[in-house]
Design an enzyme around this catalytic site. Structure first.
Site: not given
Lengths: 584, 183
Positions: A51, A113-114, A163, A485
């Site tokens: 993502e 969940f999630q 949802k 760096m």
């Protein structure tokens, strides 16, 4: 005439009506309903491998097109993976709309969940965010999101959509401009500068003896490159372009001094330092520009044009603050200056100042010791060759670190929107996905991503996305086997005590890795191989190419103003140090 | 919470009166902005206004955590913030509510009742060994009352934090920095 459709259908229709042509995303449980109507939509969806990649692609797309990038992912871990790109876009004022799935409204707050508190987590890294609680609200929220993301100081806006909101039916209604504005009584960005302040700025510019135009990323956001050029030529004043403004003023213009700041060139740094007027246009006095603030440009008066009033006085108190859109304000300033000149006023003679600046440019060009036969390849040489071999209009993306600074230093940006990098947040791993997004936005252009070996290993998997989706980009890895760096700082400020910066000279095998992702892999180990490899890479346009340059690990970025140092104490390349007194 | 009294013409605090859209999460947006930018909130009170679409958040910030300008400008940037007024403490009326339960044996109860009456407070509940009183008024007055109650032994104390509106005299200086349509 109302028509019952689902929240998901409304979402996709709203995105179409906002002229979205591409969504970068990855589906999952809670966002599933939105992916169904997407099948029937003309919107192109690019399926990423992580993502974070979707977020940076949306940023790259926005960088080069000026249109908001759109990312869509599911709830929970997908939303948390989006936090870095959101923060990156927030820091660099990139217009972006991110849509995240959320657990059904009835499950919110139950640790489902999630489930995660996406709106809470992203509050401080977005310009605005909303949890949509009813399908009926979807069109207005989408319109608000695009309006907020693209107006005023641009930035990322997140919409969190449960949802059931996607599944429920709603009465379709596309809100008018007026309805959108009425729904946002607290959002009214000022775009037109205050006329009295503009007059004052014009007078101050004519009176200055040692002026410098300090151009920041706001020039690009405001599509003000042409206006900046007109102003610079009208007052014949040198321009510095910050890391975020590379390309906002052509590098091949005689008035262009290039990049100031921590790794800016000595002329740009010193010209700001010695100036008596900094005409600040869409820049924010970042700590990487000012060095130690107390000693920054001590004799300079400040004109500060910024669309965000909070930037004025945040670091340096302006003498003339002007809140407004950079393009509109610059055009007004030009007009005001012309009015004064037509009225018989004269601009101060700045020829002495300009010859002083020219003197610095002659004495302190960017410098690195040339490759000696048998010695390790210099990364700067690779960049020069990449630059010289690049087709007209090439877009350059970079990751974060030494290779980013060398890119900004050695490339010649003669056109706006050809430079994409992570300036404010400094996100390693930015370049590959950003380059993919840029290529989607400008398929007509060659897109080179310059990356470090450390950066590349953070997001390289998106080259699979590039191959599968047929988005051919080119990647140059400057492989010094180090977090370069950090290594440079440890060498210079930690007595060469190298702690956890050595990656591996052999692992991974970048060529094999590139090939496994459907790309052409090329390894370059000596100076003679550089040019042929670049030519070969530029000749391939049906797939992505990864060129690994094995470069000198000891090479450091100069000049350098170490953190907390005054710009007066800029460290030059050791070979140039003998001429230091010329910087006075 | 400080209970120091101060001279009227030397404000030790800033009062921000912030008109916001009455929407979920708006208080979180405002308070997390203060935390994110390193400012301490001294007290905060929030409630709906005469317009059900709007709420007013009254935020008191220490003078020391200045400059206020930056936090005000950052607050402006919140999309839900409609208007911000900085109220000069010398030119505004401030009120606060205090509730306290004081442990006091029946024989001494009269003294607490008398004190409460002097301050024009209210007796809210009376128990065998304790009494609950309330007082609304200027924060200074509440400070004085609280200090005197301490002598008896405060079991529980709750103050609301200030709410404020500009004074209605001609000089009332409402430094409105952001005007929305709703105003």
């Amino acid at each position: 005439m109302t028509q019952k459709i689902t929240g998901a259908q409304a979402l996709i229709r709203a995105l179409e009506l906002e002229n979205v042509d591409t969504i970068f995303g990855l589906p999952g449980g809670c966002i599933l309903p939105a992916y169904d109507p997407l099948l029937d939509s003309p919107i192109r969806h690019i399926l990423v491998r992580h993502e974070q990649g979707a977020g940076h692609m949306a940023e790259g797309y926005a960088h080069v097109t000026g249109r908001p990038g759109v990312a869509m992912v599911t709830s929970g871990p997908a939303a948390t993976n989006m936090v870095t790109p959101l923060c990156d876009a927030y820091m660099d004022s990139i217009p972006m709309v991110c849509i995240t799935g959320q657990v059904p409204t009835s499950a919110i707050g139950t640790d489902a969940f999630q489930e995660c508190d996406t709106v809470g987590i992203t509050r401080s890294v977005t310009k605005h965010n909303e949890l949509i609680m009813s399908a009926d609200d979807v069109p207005l929220m989408v319109r608000q999101a695009f309006h907020i993301a693209t107006t005023g100081r641009p930035g990322p806006v997140l919409l969190d959509v449960p949802k059931d909101v996607l599944q429920n039916s709603m009465n379709w209604h596309w809100p008018s401009d007026e309805e959108v504005l009425d729904s946002l009584p607290g959002y009214k960005p000022v775009t037109k500068g205050h006329p009295r302040m503009i007059k004052e700025a014009a007078r101050m510019i004519l009176d200055a003896k040692q002026p410098i135009l300090y151009a920041g990323g706001g020039i690009l956001k405001a599509r003000a490159a042409d206006a900046l050029r007109e102003l610079a030529e009208l007052i014949d004043t040198p321009v510095v372009t910050t890391l975020m403004a590379r390309g906002a003023f052509p590098d091949d213009h005689p008035l262009c001094l290039g990049m100031p700041g921590m790794h800016g060139n000595a002329t740009a740094i010193t010209a700001m330092q010695k100036s008596d007027l900094l005409i600040t246009l869409g820049a924010r006095f970042d700590d990487r520009i000012t060095g130690k603030v107390a000693t920054f440009a001590p004799d300079a008066k400040i004109i500060h044009v910024d669309i965000d009033p909070a930037e004025q006085g945040k670091v340096r108190r302006p003498d003339v603050p002007i809140v407004g859109d950079c393009r509109l304000v610059i055009e007004e300033i030009i007009k005001a200056i012309k009015d004064l000149l037509n009225g018989g006023e004269k601009q101060q003679d700045i020829s002495q100042w300009k010859s002083r600046v020219s003197g610095w440019r002659e004495q302190f060009p960017l410098y690195y010791p040339a490759n000696e036969p048998g010695e390790a390849l210099k990364p700067q040489y690779c960049l020069e060759q990449l630059r010289d071999g690049a087709p007209e209009g090439t877009i350059l993306c970079s990751g974060v670190g030494q290779h980013q600074m060398w890119s900004s230093q050695y490339w010649k940006f003669n056109e706006p929107y050809t430079w994409v990098n992570s300036g404010g947040l400094g996100t390693m791993g930015f370049s590959v996905p950003a380059a993919i997004g840029a290529k989607v936005g400008r398929p007509d252009r060659t897109v080179w991503a310059v990356d470090g070996d450390g950066c590349f290993q953070m997001t390289a998997q998106e080259l699979v996305t590039a191959s599968v989706e047929r988005i051919p980009i080119k990647v140059a890895i400057l492989n010094n086997s180090y977090l370069g760096m950090v290594r440079q700082w440890q060498e210079m400020f930690y007595e060469e005590r190298y702690s956890e910066v050595y990656l591996s000279p052999e692992l991974p095998d970048f060529v094999k890795w590139a090939e496994s992702m459907g790309c052409i892999g090329i390894r370059v180990e000596s100076p003679e191989e550089v040019q042929p490899a670049i030519e070969k890479a530029n000749s391939i346009d049906d797939r992505s190419v990864v060129v690994e340059f094995r470069v000198d690990a000891g090479e450091k970025v100069f000049p350098m103003v170490p953190a907390g140092f005054s710009n007066d104490d800029v460290l030059l390349h050791p070979d140039q140090n003998g001429r230091r007194e010329f910087l006075r | 919470m400080s209970s120091t009294t101060h001279a009227l013409n030397q404000p030790t605090h800033h009062i921000l009166s912030v008109l916001v859209q009455n929407r979920p999460g708006v208080l979180a947006r405002v308070s997390s902005l203060f935390a994110r930018r390193g400012y301490n909130i001294f007290s905060l009170a929030v409630a709906p206004t005469e317009d059900p679409m709007l709420s007013r958040i009254t935020i008191v910030v220490d003078v020391e955590s200045s400059p206020l300008e930056q936090i005000v400008k950052q607050l402006f940037k919140l999309v839900d913030v409609v208007k911000i007024s900085e109220l000069d403490p010398r030119r505004s009326v401030e009120r606060e509510l205090l509730m306290a339960t004081v442990r006091v044996p029946a024989e001494d109860r009269g003294q607490v009742v008398e004190l409460t009456n002097i301050f024009e407070g209210k007796i809210l509940a009376v128990g065998v060994e304790a009494i609950t009183v309330s007082l609304d008024g200027s924060p200074d007055k509440l400070d004085d009352f609280e200090e005197l109650l301490r002598g008896y032994g405060i079991v529980e104390l709750q103050r609301t934090g200030r709410v404020a509106l500009p004074k209605l005299d001609k000089e009332a200086r409402l430094k409105a920095v952001k005007h929305g349509k709703a105003s």
